[in-house]
Design a protein around this motif. Structure first.
Motif, PDB file in Angstrom:
ATOM      1  N   GLU A  40       0.824  -1.204   0.000  1.00 13.86           N
ATOM      2  CA  GLU A  40       0.000   0.000   0.000  1.00 13.86           C
ATOM      3  C   GLU A  40       0.863   1.261   0.000  1.00 13.86           C
ATOM      4  OE1 GLU A  40      -4.132   1.097   2.022  1.00 13.86           O
ATOM      5  OE2 GLU A  40      -2.497   0.903   3.487  1.00 13.86           O
ATOM      6  N   SER A  51      -6.357   3.187  -7.422  1.00 10.88           N
ATOM      7  CA  SER A  51      -7.198   3.112  -6.226  1.00 10.88           C
ATOM      8  C   SER A  51      -7.500   1.654  -5.865  1.00 10.88           C
ATOM      9  CB  SER A  51      -8.491   3.889  -6.442  1.00 10.88           C
ATOM     10  OG  SER A  51      -9.212   3.389  -7.544  1.00 10.88           O
ATOM     11  N   TRP A  52      -7.759   1.418  -4.596  1.00  9.39           N
ATOM     12  CA  TRP A  52      -8.051   0.097  -4.072  1.00  9.39           C
ATOM     13  C   TRP A  52      -8.663   0.235  -2.704  1.00  9.39           C
ATOM     14  CZ3 TRP A  52      -3.429   2.460  -4.367  1.00  9.39           C
ATOM     15  CH2 TRP A  52      -2.763   2.686  -3.172  1.00  9.39           C
ATOM     16  N   SER A  53      -9.239  -0.838  -2.226  1.00  8.17           N
ATOM     17  CA  SER A  53      -9.756  -0.920  -0.860  1.00  8.17           C
ATOM     18  C   SER A  53      -8.968  -1.990  -0.131  1.00  8.17           C
ATOM     19  CB  SER A  53     -11.241  -1.304  -0.852  1.00  8.17           C
ATOM     20  OG  SER A  53     -12.003  -0.311  -1.481  1.00  8.17           O
ATOM     21  N   ALA A  54      -8.784  -1.797   1.153  1.00  8.74           N
ATOM     22  CA  ALA A  54      -8.071  -2.798   1.947  1.00  8.74           C
ATOM     23  C   ALA A  54      -8.878  -4.098   1.965  1.00  8.74           C
ATOM     24  CB  ALA A  54      -7.865  -2.291   3.367  1.00  8.74           C
ATOM     25  N   ARG A  56     -10.438  -7.606   3.318  1.00  2.95           N
ATOM     26  CA  ARG A  56     -10.913  -7.988   4.638  1.00  2.95           C
ATOM     27  C   ARG A  56     -10.452  -9.388   5.024  1.00  2.95           C
ATOM     28  NH1 ARG A  56     -16.981  -6.455   5.405  1.00  2.95           N
ATOM     29  NH2 ARG A  56     -16.307  -5.565   7.371  1.00  2.95           N
TER      30      ARG A  56
END
Length: 140
Positions: A40, A51-54, A56
């Motif tokens: 990251e 762009s990205w999301s962490a 889970r």
């Protein structure tokens, strides 16, 4: 001794590892967390428009490209010595050509070098991604 299961040595090793499952789980979680933060950080520094999301609980990042084709970028990245998985490869209808899948399940030095090479590949590819050049043709 003859069965369709795993080898006896593998079963014995697994049995011994089960006694250490909590320790092994914590070590693995700490390693994956550190790798995620490393990837990251490098993405923020070297590819700030992506762009990205962490995740889970996954060992991969689903990263959105700001422009261009993930399949074309994968070809350019391969020339830089880094393999990425373009989104259409993981889609039943070949969609998500604006996404790539990046693993965090590699040693830290390999991940850091991979992101550096990926950033270089993006620099090579960016003019095409922004419409400044022809797309890649079929490679035979």
């Amino acid at each position: 001794m003859l069965d369709l299961g795993t080898s006896v040595p593998s079963q014995i090793i697994s049995l011994h590892l089960l006694a250490e499952i909590d320790r092994v789980r914590e070590e693995r979680r700490a390693s994956a967390t550190a790798n995620f933060h490393l990837v990251e950080s490098h993405l923020h520094d070297l590819l700030p428009t992506w762009s990205w999301s962490a995740p889970r609980g996954s060992l991969t990042l689903w990263v959105r490209l700001p422009s261009g084709s993930a399949r074309e970028l994968a070809t350019v990245a391969r020339q830089r010595g880094v393999a990425i998985l373009p989104g259409p490869t993981t889609s039943c209808d070949l969609s998500f050509d604006d996404h790539i899948r990046l693993t965090i399940a590699r040693p830290a030095d390999v991940l850091a070098e991979g992101i550096r090479r990926l950033a270089a590949a993006w620099g090579d590819y960016l003019p095409r991604a922004e419409g400044g050049g022809a797309g890649l043709e079929v490679i035979v």
